[in-house]
Design a protein around this motif. Structure first.
Motif, PDB file in Angstrom:
ATOM      1  N   VAL A   1       9.560  14.259  -9.380  1.00 27.06           N
ATOM      2  CA  VAL A   1       8.395  13.666  -8.710  1.00 27.06           C
ATOM      3  C   VAL A   1       7.396  14.724  -8.285  1.00 27.06           C
ATOM      4  O   VAL A   1       6.191  14.572  -8.485  1.00 27.06           O
ATOM      5  CB  VAL A   1       8.848  12.830  -7.484  1.00 27.06           C
ATOM      6  N   TRP A   2       7.882  15.825  -7.699  1.00 29.04           N
ATOM      7  CA  TRP A   2       6.979  16.841  -7.158  1.00 29.04           C
ATOM      8  C   TRP A   2       6.849  18.073  -8.038  1.00 29.04           C
ATOM      9  O   TRP A   2       5.977  18.906  -7.813  1.00 29.04           O
ATOM     10  CB  TRP A   2       7.445  17.255  -5.757  1.00 29.04           C
ATOM     11  N   ARG A   3       7.734  18.226  -9.017  1.00 24.73           N
ATOM     12  CA  ARG A   3       7.704  19.375  -9.929  1.00 24.73           C
ATOM     13  C   ARG A   3       7.863  20.696  -9.188  1.00 24.73           C
ATOM     14  O   ARG A   3       7.323  21.719  -9.615  1.00 24.73           O
ATOM     15  CB  ARG A   3       6.384  19.403 -10.727  1.00 24.73           C
TER      16      ARG A   3
ATOM     17  N   GLN B   1       0.842  -1.188   0.000  1.00 27.41           N
ATOM     18  CA  GLN B   1       0.000   0.000   0.000  1.00 27.41           C
ATOM     19  C   GLN B   1       0.882   1.245   0.000  1.00 27.41           C
ATOM     20  O   GLN B   1       1.578   1.530   0.973  1.00 27.41           O
ATOM     21  CB  GLN B   1      -0.916   0.002   1.228  1.00 27.41           C
ATOM     22  N   LEU B   2       0.871   1.971  -1.114  1.00 28.77           N
ATOM     23  CA  LEU B   2       1.694   3.165  -1.267  1.00 28.77           C
ATOM     24  C   LEU B   2       0.816   4.390  -1.456  1.00 28.77           C
ATOM     25  O   LEU B   2      -0.231   4.314  -2.117  1.00 28.77           O
ATOM     26  CB  LEU B   2       2.625   3.033  -2.476  1.00 28.77           C
ATOM     27  N   SER B   3       1.249   5.508  -0.887  1.00 20.99           N
ATOM     28  CA  SER B   3       0.569   6.771  -1.160  1.00 20.99           C
ATOM     29  C   SER B   3       0.880   7.191  -2.597  1.00 20.99           C
ATOM     30  O   SER B   3       1.758   6.621  -3.258  1.00 20.99           O
ATOM     31  CB  SER B   3       1.046   7.853  -0.194  1.00 20.99           C
ATOM     32  N   GLN B   4       0.188   8.218  -3.081  1.00 22.93           N
ATOM     33  CA  GLN B   4       0.419   8.677  -4.448  1.00 22.93           C
ATOM     34  C   GLN B   4       1.872   9.118  -4.641  1.00 22.93           C
ATOM     35  O   GLN B   4       2.512   8.755  -5.635  1.00 22.93           O
ATOM     36  CB  GLN B   4      -0.516   9.841  -4.764  1.00 22.93           C
ATOM     37  N   ASN B   5       2.409   9.877  -3.682  1.00 17.00           N
ATOM     38  CA  ASN B   5       3.788  10.351  -3.811  1.00 17.00           C
ATOM     39  C   ASN B   5       4.797   9.210  -3.695  1.00 17.00           C
ATOM     40  O   ASN B   5       5.813   9.196  -4.394  1.00 17.00           O
ATOM     41  CB  ASN B   5       4.088  11.412  -2.754  1.00 17.00           C
TER      42      ASN B   5
ATOM     43  N   GLU C   1      17.231  16.443  -8.539  1.00 19.03           N
ATOM     44  CA  GLU C   1      16.580  15.958  -9.760  1.00 19.03           C
ATOM     45  C   GLU C   1      15.357  15.119  -9.414  1.00 19.03           C
ATOM     46  O   GLU C   1      14.325  15.191 -10.094  1.00 19.03           O
ATOM     47  CB  GLU C   1      17.570  15.144 -10.587  1.00 19.03           C
ATOM     48  N   ILE C   2      15.439  14.310  -8.368  1.00 18.40           N
ATOM     49  CA  ILE C   2      14.294  13.502  -7.949  1.00 18.40           C
ATOM     50  C   ILE C   2      13.145  14.397  -7.501  1.00 18.40           C
ATOM     51  O   ILE C   2      11.981  14.192  -7.885  1.00 18.40           O
ATOM     52  CB  ILE C   2      14.685  12.535  -6.814  1.00 18.40           C
TER      53      ILE C   2
END
Length: 446
Positions: free
Chosen positions: A201-203, A172-176, A196-197
């Motif tokens: 991922v979060w922009r 079970q993973l959250s969206q992020n 860079e990550i």
């Protein structure tokens, strides 16, 4: 269409439109003047476009490199039909044809050969741009879902359903957390810098987000069963970034004959290219010739827009220095600026590869001016962005690096990165063979 004040092409294309269309393969009919709307768009600096008159070279480019759009421009209906058939056989990207007036049968023939959009050559550049962006927007969803599953051992991620399974148990993973895992898996066995990550991922455009990243990495590791004493899935590379450790296989849910033909065509093109470089490397008499051969091969075969080989050594004071051995696709001013070598310092991206012995990959070097100011300045001057850099080894030590660079702002995709990694491995073996045979080109030993 130029700016009277500066004599430069007027700005037609926004950065967002350029990103949507890039990279484009443009195939123009030989020995004919460029069609006006296409010529106007070609002058837009932000648009990453490879232009060809030879249909086979254009088809090769589209088959071995990620291509968002194929644009064919010409007047002869017979040539247009042959070009469309060849390029459709080479890739599944949208194809737009800009041509003179065509009759009903010619239009049907081009659509039947694989064209997705026909545009009259007398349309203005802004209308052509609007039609091309509409075509690529419609193709984006199909492109993102082309890969359906990512798998590393017993870990399986379903991109369509956004599900993660470890063994027989759902994770079970959250969206992020899910987005973070996918981002790292798509760059498996590559050390990715934290900044860079965070951007990928979060922009985020403001703030570094490093604390948020650390929290999500910790949660993700715990859910995957990693422990502080041992990492099976996600490792920290101190001072550099994070790495998804196992190799990742990508599986698509499109098993049509067309996709199979496209895959086979890509593999055949890469196989031919690989045989070509192996034969060349075996014939090289010294290090300089070997380095020059591999960078020219990479650019001529359209695997990248520019390539470089640097050698790690020491200057007269005993300090580490990186010296350019060969380059292709770079300006003479750029190569002259490195004639004396460059100190191996933290702002130089190669320093991280030398220190860690790991691959370094970035989607846009220019956005990391705070972390790699030297490399960002050098790359921005050449309008180059995405980069993948492989350390080269001789005798178990880092000898230098081989870098491939692109004008697009998207990272090299996993398949191409894996292919180029194999090329870098062969270059390391060829270097070791040259040193073993004394064919070091007169260079001093480290």
């Amino acid at each position: 269409m130029t700016s009277p004040a500066y004599g430069r092409p007027a700005r037609i294309m926004t950065r967002r439109e350029a990103a949507l269309l890039s990279p484009t393969v443009l195939c123009s009919e030989p020995d004919r003047p460029a069609l006006a709307p296409v010529a106007a768009l070609q002058g837009q600096r932000e648009w990453a476009v490879g232009a060809f008159e030879d249909v086979q070279r254009a088809a090769h480019q589209a088959s071995v490199r990620e291509t968002r759009l194929v644009l064919i421009a010409g007047a002869n209906p017979g040539w247009l039909l042959r070009a469309t058939k060849s390029l459709r056989a080479a890739c599944a990207s949208p194809i737009a044809v800009v041509a003179g007036p065509l009759d009903h049968d010619q239009v049907l023939a081009l659509l039947g050969a694989g064209a997705n959009l026909l545009i009259d050559r007398h349309c203005g550049p802004r209308e052509v741009l609007a039609r091309l962006t509409a075509l690529c927007r419609g193709a984006r969803r199909d492109e993102t879902l082309r890969i359906r599953w990512l798998q590393a051992g017993e870990l399986r991620v379903d991109l369509g359903a956004r599900r993660c399974v470890l063994g027989e148990d759902a994770v079970q993973l959250s969206q992020n957390e899910f987005d973070l895992l996918v981002y790292l898996m798509r760059r498996s066995q590559q050390t990715v810098p934290p900044h860079e990550i965070v951007h990928g991922v979060w922009r985020w455009k403001h703030g570094d987000g490093l604390n948020t990243l650390r929290i999500h990495i910790g949660r993700l590791r715990r859910k995957l069963g990693d422990t502080p004493s041992g990492s099976r899935w996600i490792a920290s590379v101190r001072g550099v970034g994070y790495q998804f450790l196992p190799p990742v296989a990508e599986f698509g849910d499109d098993r049509s004959e067309e996709r199979l033909r496209e895959t086979v065509a890509t593999l055949n093109a890469q196989n031919d290219a690989l045989y070509s470089i192996v034969d060349n490397l075996l014939a090289m008499p010294d290090v300089t010739a070997l380095a020059d051969a591999v960078v020219r091969w990479a650019v001529d075969r359209n695997f990248c827009d520019a390539a470089t080989v640097f050698r790690l050594g020491r200057d007269g004071r005993g300090a580490d220095i990186s010296t350019l051995v060969a380059s292709a696709g770079m300006s003479s001013r750029w190569t002259q600026s490195l004639a004396a070598g460059h100190p191996v310092e933290p702002g130089f991206m190669g320093a991280h590869a030398y220190r860690s012995g790991k691959v370094v990959q970035l989607s846009d070097v220019s956005r990391l001016a705070g972390r790699f100011p030297v490399t960002a300045r050098m790359s921005s001057a050449e309008d180059l962005h995405a980069c993948v850099l492989f350390p080269l080894f001789v005798g178990g030590r880092v000898w230098g690096d081989l870098a491939f660079v692109s004008r697009t702002v998207r990272a090299f995709d996993p398949a191409r990165t894996a292919f180029l990694r194999a090329v870098a491995g062969m270059v390391s073996l060829a270097l070791a063979a040259l040193y073993g045979s004394g064919g070091d080109g007169g260079a001093e030993d480290d």
